[in-house]
Design an enzyme around this catalytic site. Structure first.
Site, PDB file in Angstrom:
ATOM      1  N   SER A   2       4.258  -0.701   3.416  1.00 47.88           N
ATOM      2  CA  SER A   2       4.615  -1.019   4.793  1.00 47.88           C
ATOM      3  C   SER A   2       4.459  -2.527   5.031  1.00 47.88           C
ATOM      4  O   SER A   2       4.995  -3.329   4.277  1.00 47.88           O
ATOM      5  CB  SER A   2       3.750  -0.178   5.739  1.00 47.88           C
ATOM      6  OG  SER A   2       4.241  -0.235   7.052  1.00 47.88           O
TER       7      SER A   2
ATOM      8  N   HIS B  99       9.789   0.347   4.175  1.00 50.87           N
ATOM      9  CA  HIS B  99      10.518   1.301   5.026  1.00 50.87           C
ATOM     10  C   HIS B  99      10.862   0.656   6.364  1.00 50.87           C
ATOM     11  O   HIS B  99      10.478  -0.476   6.652  1.00 50.87           O
ATOM     12  CB  HIS B  99       9.724   2.598   5.212  1.00 50.87           C
ATOM     13  CG  HIS B  99       8.405   2.430   5.914  1.00 50.87           C
ATOM     14  ND1 HIS B  99       7.607   3.489   6.233  1.00 50.87           N
ATOM     15  CD2 HIS B  99       7.745   1.340   6.351  1.00 50.87           C
ATOM     16  CE1 HIS B  99       6.517   3.067   6.836  1.00 50.87           C
ATOM     17  NE2 HIS B  99       6.584   1.765   6.925  1.00 50.87           N
TER      18      HIS B  99
END
Length: 685
Positions: A87, A110
């Site tokens: 992340s 993501h």
């Protein structure tokens, strides 16, 4: 809450930062800004920096601030991914000049996401915001990989967790080098992510779920899969053993079943304490016909039971991106710096004509607070508030904006203020405010001849002599009141901050010369410059070939504290008042002895004796000094707390003025730690 980063010194001009665990105080809830990290990093005067990452993300505002702080630091930076960079942690990794990744590490990229509530319009607005974050984030990955924006946006908009092994990350250009695998030293809960690759198994500790495979079956499955992959790749020449096909099939089935159960457990675990969730997880795990997607649908139905939509105000927390706020902060910062005369005006900067009051209003609105109906003083007080209700502080909030700008101006003023102590004093570090010892040891003398019996003589180790030094707190406070903002008093902010920066630099300079002139008493009970120490001229004299040569000889004849060996110290710096400095420069630069009378051209025996002449108005008498290179024989040391050699700002709310107070901190200390590397002459005209 444990600190999520750690900074360590690693030798001369090098440091290492470990970013382990969640970034910020809380992954799920509100977290602090990266103010402390950015401040600590900016204070590092290093040339090489290693940033080690083992994190599965956290606060986006922290992550973006960390990325930008690393990018703008002067040091050559290597990012090493030790375990996981997931992340926002993967974005931080892109800040390295080079990026290394352990062979058994993982990276995941993501799309930015948020927890939202509200009506349809609120949700559409949230979606638009997320798209903007994704677009802004893409530039960091594009810069590192060389991929097109379209290719990177594919990772950031398709809603899929994109996991990369080390080799896959290198193939994508995300990392520069794959290093040897590291031992897995901790378990990681990756339950918050939509999908978990099989390669993440080494990091995952099953939660409330027993594995259905025995160790033998796991080993068989691994071997069978490796054999099958090798045959598929054409690296194994022999055909598959027909008798092993049944075991291979069984192993694959068992591996798939174990992964299905693990994935379901991961999806349910964050909600395990809610009524009915544990029973539903057991039901889905035991039914082999329910895959993870079907299980999640059942979970959503359970969680949504008895709930009805509300028209609550949209409130979301972005966990993987930063865009508008960062641009706003940069633009406002540049505009204020330009108005203060520190930077050039940028005609393309939309904030270049904004008053401080306009910036305060914009800052409030960006945090989601309306300024409609507010009078000017109430609006400015709200913008200066340190504790905004129900909102987390970000880089676009006015207190943080002002702090960042003032810190830059403080360092700029500190940097351009001249000093001389760095030319003849040692610079050191202490980790607290107690007395720290500085030891000087003697020598063991010459080694002895071995006698006829072949016996070697024992030599005694000399005792060490010690001096002590400590750092003390030093600082000052300036206040920003609402009136300063309303009156657009940019000059006050600029002048006060610059004066504090210059004062911090001058404070150390003054303390060094105050110590030098005071001729302090050392731990042996003798003054620093004294006949006992053989570093004080017996006859006061102005600088000349003869007096300088005498000082040089005295320094060369100094012995170690055991008295067994000459130190052979050579002077490298002359220090004295302004009146003598120019004469010294003439003396050491002259080819021929300027003291020789008549027309004789006698070579100057002190030519080039010192490489630096330090003159200062802080020595107003006729005395002058010779110093050795402080790296060879230090005499005076200046220490800084935790290596913080530049002043920093700390911010707090001022209830008296309804504004903010910024405290300038610069803990430091000055002390004499030896006498052999210096010589004093009282001087006379």
């Amino acid at each position: 809450m444990a600190k999520w980063y750690e900074i360590k010194a690693k030798g001369n001009k090098a440091a290492e930062i470990n970013i382990y665990g969640d970034i910020g105080e809380s992954w799920w809830g509100e977290s602090i800004t990266a103010k402390s990290f950015v401040t600590d990093l900016a204070a590092l005067d290093v040339e090489t920096l290693t940033v080690r990452i083992n994190s599965y993300g956290g606060s986006v505002s922290d992550g973006i601030a960390i990325y930008n702080a690393i990018k703008r630091h002067k040091a050559s930076t290597t990012v090493a991914i030790d375990g996981v960079a997931v992340s926002i942690a993967s974005l931080i990794a892109m800040a390295g000049d080079t990026v290394e990744m352990a062979d058994n590490a993982l990276m995941m990229i993501h799309a930015p996401w948020a927890s939202t509530s509200g009506n349809a319009a609120d949700l559409r607005e949230a979606a638009d915001v997320l798209d903007k974050y994704a677009t802004a984030m893409s530039s960091s990955y594009v810069d590192k990989t060389g991929k097109t924006v379209e290719a990177v946006m594919g990772w950031l908009t398709d809603g899929i967790d994109h996991w990369f092994t080390a080799s896959e990350a290198k193939a994508e250009g995300l990392v520069s080098t794959v290093t040897a695998a590291l031992p897995v030293s901790a378990q990681f809960n990756l339950n918050r992510f939509k999908t978990i690759p099989a390669a993440a198994g080494i990091f995952i500790k099953p939660l409330n779920q027993e594995s259905t495979m025995t160790p033998e079956e796991i080993a068989a499955a691994a071997k069978a899969k490796a054999d099958a992959d090798a045959r598929a790749a054409g690296t194994v020449n022999q055909p598959a053993d027909p008798q092993s096909s049944e075991a291979e099939i069984k192993a694959r089935v068992l591996a798939a079943e174990n992964l299905r159960r693990t994935d379901i457990s991961a999806k349910f675990q964050p909600f395990a304490k809610m009524a009915g969730v544990s029973d539903l997880m057991t039901q889905c795990s035991n039914d082999s016909n329910i895959d993870v997607h079907a299980a999640v649908e059942k979970l959503h139905l359970l969680l949504g039971k008895d709930l009805s939509p509300t028209a609550a105000n949209f409130n979301h927390r972005i966990e993987t991106g930063e865009s508008d706020n960062e641009k706003f902060a940069k633009g406002v910062g540049q505009a204020i710096m330009a108005r203060c005369g520190v930077e050039k005006h940028d005609p393309q900067n939309e904030y270049r004509r904004h008053r401080l009051e306009d910036i305060a209003a914009a800052s409030l609105e960006r945090s989601g607070r309306s300024v409609k109906g507010m009078d000017r003083i109430s609006m400015v007080k709200a913008a200066l508030s340190m504790r905004p209700v129900a909102y987390g502080q970000t880089t676009s909030d006015l207190p943080v904006l002002l702090e960042n700008v003032m810190h830059r101006m403080l360092l700029a003023a500190y940097g351009i203020t001249p000093d001389t102590w760095t030319r003849f004093c040692k610079q050191g570090t202490v980790s607290d405010f107690r007395d720290w010892l500085r030891l000087r040891t003697g020598s063991i003398g010459d080694i002895q001849d071995v006698n006829e019996a072949g016996e070697y003589q024992h030599l005694s180790l000399p005792d060490a002599k010690k001096e002590s030094i400590s750092a003390t707190r030093k600082g000052a406070i300036i206040s920003i009141t609402p009136e300063v903002i309303i009156n657009d008093d940019i000059g006050f902010i600029s002048d006060m901050t610059s004066m504090l920066g210059r004062a911090a630099k001058r404070t150390i300079e003054n303390r060094v010369y105050a110590l030098l002139v005071s001729n302090p008493v050392l731990n042996d009970g003798v003054q620093l410059f004294h006949a006992t120490h053989k570093n004080l001229a017996g006859t006061a004299a102005a600088p000349s070939v003869a007096s300088l040569s005498t000082g040089k000889t005295a320094m060369m004849k100094q012995k170690d504290i055991s008295g067994k060996d000459f130190l052979d110290i050579r002077p490298g710096i002359w220090v004295g008042g302004i009146s003598n400095a120019e004469e010294v420069r003439v003396l050491i630069d002259a080819k021929y002895d300027p003291d020789t009378t008549g027309n004789l051209e006698r070579p100057n025996k002190i030519r080039g004796m010192v490489s630096d002449v330090v003159d200062t108005p802080r020595i107003d008498g006729d005395e002058w000094y010779l110093f050795a290179n402080p790296a060879i024989a230090p005499v005076i040391e200046v220490v800084f707390l935790d290596g913080q050699s530049e002043p920093i700002l700390a911010m707090e709310e001022n209830f008296t003025t309804a504004g903010l107070s910024y405290r300038v901190e610069h803990p430091s200390g000055v002390g004499a730690i030896g006498f052999e590397g210096a010589y004093k002459n009282a001087g006379t005209h």
